[in-house]
Write an enzyme that holds these catalytic residues in place. Structure first.
Site, PDB file in Angstrom:
ATOM      1  CB  SER A   1      -0.833  -0.017   1.315  1.00  0.00           C
ATOM      2  OG  SER A   1      -0.268   0.172   2.246  1.00  0.00           O
ATOM      3  CG  ASP A   2       1.509   5.837  -1.288  1.00  0.00           C
ATOM      4  OD1 ASP A   2       2.138   6.055  -0.363  1.00  0.00           O
ATOM      5  OD2 ASP A   2       1.058   6.776  -2.138  1.00  0.00           O
ATOM      6  CD1 TRP A   3       4.693   5.543   4.870  1.00  0.00           C
ATOM      7  CD2 TRP A   3       4.704   4.267   2.868  1.00  0.00           C
ATOM      8  NE1 TRP A   3       5.905   4.814   4.743  1.00  0.00           N
ATOM      9  CE2 TRP A   3       5.861   3.995   3.611  1.00  0.00           C
ATOM     10  CE3 TRP A   3       4.442   3.673   1.737  1.00  0.00           C
ATOM     11  CZ2 TRP A   3       6.879   2.967   3.213  1.00  0.00           C
ATOM     12  CZ3 TRP A   3       4.935   2.586   1.223  1.00  0.00           C
ATOM     13  CH2 TRP A   3       6.286   2.337   1.864  1.00  0.00           C
TER      14      TRP A   3
END
Ligand code: BGC
Length: 942
Positions: free
Chosen positions: A357-359
């Site tokens: 996932s992106d952050w």
């Protein structure tokens, strides 16, 4: 030419003909006090000094960008705007009701179950090794390798948990596309957009390789780059500069070559952001004062032919990791969108690595795992550094209570471990013992997990290892070849040796307050070397244009530096008593967690910033000699006020050149190197010229803001050509000090045309299978001897919690469509999709000749025109689509043959009916090779 004041009035902007240079050179006229605006004050302590993710967006900057300026603003207007914002944000605006009626599971079709990794021959050995390791892992270990330890819970921006017993290390992840973020003694390479402007595949590879050498030497397993999304649908999009240009083919080649370069050094590359994260406004829930992220509503065809296209190339290149984006796609969060992750990425593209996932882009627990997410980053839950992971202990609990299929967790862990083997990171040569620098402090000593308030030992965290090697050479070469010469009425190159007074004007020519003055480069001051955000780095140095030009200028040349002078140009005529005036201006943007004055990530318009247009006009009108304009920019700028000014004899578009900026520019200005950059996007005459699809959505239009990508595949030059709009400079344009000529196109068939690819091949190998026996609860118990850090994400549960876990006999309520197995895609079958898609069907060759008197590099570009037939009258095709390019160096008079291999994918369109890549099987394909998209160069057909 109208006066600058008149021109400014015409454009509706303030102007003062008696220009005060202080204003131009030191401030943002829109926001005179502008510097980086963090969205929330960093949390206390020394370790917060470089921490930027805890900050909240400052909505006052948005108000400013709406034209509500501090000088004129009254409280009533602010209150009204805030009320409007609240109404829109809460979805109370009836006009937008249609969007609030979307079904709870979104509008993206379900695609389950998640395809298992381990089907591609190229990964077979790594999967076999991974299977033996994962087989012996405990439940907690499997959870550990798939969940981050939390924000600032390790020296890098991301760290997974280890599986110590079986010898699997903590993986260390660091940004980003331009260099190694937060690192000392590392190179600040030119940005992606500059790399795209080189149109040089070898340099794309070399930049990736050098970047990875530095990452490896600093102890990084996974680089969070390259970036091919945003693609550049909106020219003002804040992060377009991290990618390679507004065309899927160019992004695909550049992304694929960068992946190969990075992975040639045994470092895992991450292709990001999957997908359609085209603007910064509303990209993420929370950041913009709204609970939800926006939804990019993209049709199936545009998804395949534009936005997902470059990801195909990266997967084909063997990329280890894909980062899913913050936004929703068709009203389902990208990191929980089963159609995207299970369907398009894992089944159709045959992706073998892991999806991370992106952050904080992960928005659900079990559901996102089922939808195809494999790694949760940074491991925290719905909020920054809250320590309440959506996986971690919750994943252990979900497996034990039967809601999370163990099978899926096994696949997630196997994908991570197989990637580690695939890159050879099990080798004793690989630094598996953690990074030798800290992202959170510049001091030598610090904490290993500064995100935790638990008392910890202070240890050495920064070892100050210099990893730059000779990478400045690659950085300089990319910066040089990334300079696009847009205009040259014979003034360039300047002679180094004849007597010449050169004046350099504009803050963008000089060092300003130093390249690292603002956190994450979140402000525009001094010369512009990069945009801002997680894709930016600490510059080890930045050679300004003033330094570069002064250093290279020969004996007879005197260089006067007016980059930081104050006062009015017209009051100090001596300043303009020059043989040549070089005037510098720029436009900056960046990632949405920071704002610079009124620029909240995305640009507000396409004009030069800090009064650049006015300065250029005034210098051109007052300079004794001729004027050369130099632009540093994150993307296209509108240059209508001055581009045809008769005294502006040359324009150099230097993009974002990184640390070697001034050297690279001087090389071109004095003709040490012949310019060979070409535009990686169209420069229009106005923002409106990019069409309705080219406009950033600046105001929320519902609970979850909606962006309908109604233009389909018609963005950038595809839109301009279809709408018959003449650009100022077309996509692919770039001049040289020599001239080139094209001739002799030969088109030869390599494989016979058939409408659909060959049948999908069976998997080359079977994915690993494991015992399905339920793990013991003891596997997830907190070890007695562990010292717990507050907010650190562990995979463990307390004894009392474990005792309370009941197996859900009735079965878990899985998402709709979960039990309907999807037909496998005919477009799939191997890494990068059906192998037939990559077969060459046509070869096109042309001769390129240098007809001038200087050595130079030409960039012949191959454009495809689809057949026009009755059977396909219902399918709208672009007039031209880029399908090949080469960079070829030629001595004066020299001629070389350049060949393009055109694949089935290049010749196909995505057929939404058959859900496959389809070639039009009648009529003629047209091929044009030219030096830009508007150039009809030489033509042929097939
Ligand atoms: C960015 C990513 C980046 C991550 C880690 C996010 O805000 O969108 O591109 O890799 O942060 O820094």
């Amino acid at each position: 030419m109208a006066s600058s004041a008149a021109a400014a009035r015409r454009d509706g902007r303030d102007s003062d003909s008696d220009l005060d240079l202080t204003e131009y050179l030191a401030t943002d006229p829109l926001n005179p006090n502008a510097e980086a605006t963090p969205k929330r004050a960093p949390s206390g302590g020394e370790y917060a000094s470089r921490e930027s993710k805890f900050v909240l967006r400052d909505t006052s900057s948005r108000l400013r960008s709406l034209g509500i300026r501090s000088k004129t603003c009254c409280w009533a207007v602010v209150a009204l705007a805030a009320a409007l914002w609240a109404i829109l944000a809460s979805g109370g605006f009836f006009a937008y009701q249609k969007y609030t009626q979307a079904p709870p599971d979104g509008l993206s079709p379900p695609w389950y179950p998640s395809p298992k990794g381990g089907t591609a021959r190229a990964w077979a050995d790594s999967y076999a090794k991974a299977a033996s390791m994962v087989e012996t892992m405990t439940l907690a270990e499997k959870v550990n390798v798939t969940t981050g330890t939390g924000w600032m819970m390790g020296p890098a921006v991301g760290t997974t948990g280890p599986a110590e017993k079986v010898g699997f290390p903590q993986l260390v992840l660091q940004d980003g596309p331009l260099g190694l973020r937060f690192a000392d003694n590392a190179t600040a390479f030119p940005a992606g957009i500059t790399t795209g402007a080189t149109w040089n595949a070898d340099l794309m590879f070399a930049r990736g390789k050098a970047h990875a050498q530095e990452a490896r030497a600093k102890g990084i397993h996974v680089l969070l780059g390259p970036c091919v999304g945003p693609l550049g649908r909106m020219p003002a999009g804040g992060r377009n500069w991290e990618g390679f240009g507004a065309d899927p083919y160019l992004q695909g080649i550049a992304g694929g070559e960068t992946v190969k370069g990075i992975q040639s050094q045994g470092v895992m590359a991450t292709i990001k952001h999957f997908v359609a994260n085209e603007q910064e406004h509303f990209r993420q829930g929370g950041e913009w004062g709204l609970a939800n992220a926006m939804s990019s509503n993209v049709g199936d065809r545009a998804m395949h032919e534009l936005y997902a296209w470059p990801f195909y190339d990266a997967v084909r290149a063997g990329v280890a990791s894909v980062m899913c984006s913050y936004n929703m796609v068709n009203n389902s969060y990208a990191c929980g969108n089963s159609k995207l992750l299970n369907g398009i990425l894992k089944d159709e593209m045959g992706f073998q690595g892991f999806v991370m996932s992106d952050w904080l882009a992960q928005r659900s627990g079990v559901a996102s795992a089922l939808a195809g997410l494999d790694v949760s980053m940074p491991g925290d839950g719905l909020g920054w550094a809250d320590g309440k992971s959506l996986w971690g202990p919750e994943m252990s609990r979900a497996v034990l209570n039967g809601s999370m299929p163990l099978d899926r967790l096994n696949d997630m862990a196997t994908r991570v471990v197989a990637s580690w083997y695939q890159l050879g990171q099990d080798s004793p040569d690989f630094p598996n013992d953690g990074p030798n620098f800290s992202s959170w402090t510049d001091e030598e000593n610090g904490l290993m997990a500064p995100g935790s308030s638990t008392d910890q030992e202070v240890v050495q965290v920064n070892h100050f290892v210099n990893v730059q090697g000779d990478h400045k050479d690659v950085a300089r070469q990319v910066a040089v070849e990334g300079v696009v010469m847009l205009k040259n009425d014979g003034i360039l190159p300047l002679s180094k040796d004849s007597p010449l007074n050169i004046g350099l004007f504009g803050e963008d020519a000089g060092p300003g307050k130093g390249p690292n003055y603002c956190k994450d480069r979140g402000c525009n001051q001094g010369t512009l070397g990069s945009g801002w955000g997680s894709g930016a780095v600490e510059f080890p140095y930045l050679v300004s244009p003033v330094e570069g030009i002064t250093a290279i200028a020969g004996e007879g040349v005197s260089v006067a530096d007016y980059s930081n002078s104050t006062g009015s140009l017209s009051k100090q005529p001596r300043m303009l008593d020059q043989d040549v005036c070089m005037v510098f201006a720029n436009a900056d943007s960046g990632e949405g967690f920071l704002a610079w004055g009124s620029v909240g990530g995305d640009r507000n318009d396409l004009f030069l910033q800090k009064g650049g247009d006015d300065l250029i006009v005034q210098v051109a009108e007052q300079c004794k000699g001729d004027t050369v304009v130099v632009i540093h920019s994150v993307g296209p700028v509108v240059m209508e006020r001055w581009i045809e000014h008769p005294r502006i004899k040359a324009v150099l578009y230097a993009n974002l050149p990184g640390q070697e900026s001034g050297h690279a520019l001087a090389d071109v200005v004095f003709g040490e190197v012949n310019p060979s950059g070409h535009l990686p996007y169209t420069i229009g005459k106005s923002l409106e010229d990019y069409g309705p699809g080219g406009q950033v959505l600046y105001l929320p239009n519902g609970i979850a803001p909606q962006q309908d990508f109604d233009e389909g595949i018609f963005i950038d030059y595809r839109y301009f050509q279809r709408a018959g709009i003449e650009p100022r400079f077309p996509f692919g344009f770039g001049l040289s000090y020599t001239t080139f000529e094209l001739s002799n196109m030969v088109v030869s068939e390599k494989k016979a045309r058939t409408p659909l690819p060959s049948a999908r091949p069976n998997p080359a190998v079977e994915p690993p299978s494991y015992s399905t026996e339920s793990p013991s609860t003891q596997d997830a118990a907190f070890p007695a001897d562990i010292r717990r850090l507050d907010k650190y994400v562990y995979p463990y549960l307390d004894k009392e919690v474990l005792e309370d876990i009941d197996y859900i006999e009735a079965g878990y309520q899985y998402p709709d469509g979960y039990d309907v197995a999807q037909p496998l895609s005919g477009a799939g079958g191997d890494e990068g999709g059906n192998p037939d898609l990559w077969d060459t069907y046509v070869a096109v060759s042309v001769d390129v000749k240098n007809t001038g008197d200087r050595k130079g590099k030409a960039v012949p570009q191959l454009y495809l025109s689809y057949p026009e037939t009755e059977s396909h009258a219902h399918v709208k095709f672009p007039i031209k689509s880029l399908r090949g390019f080469e960079k070829v160096e030629l001595k004066p008079g020299e001629k070389k043959e350049v060949a393009f291999q055109v694949t089935r994918r290049d010749l196909s369109y995505w057929d939404v009916e058959s859900q496959n890549w389809r070639m039009v099987d009648e009529g003629k394909f047209g091929f044009t090779v030219g030096f830009d998209v508007e150039d009809d160069g030489v033509r042929g057909e097939w």
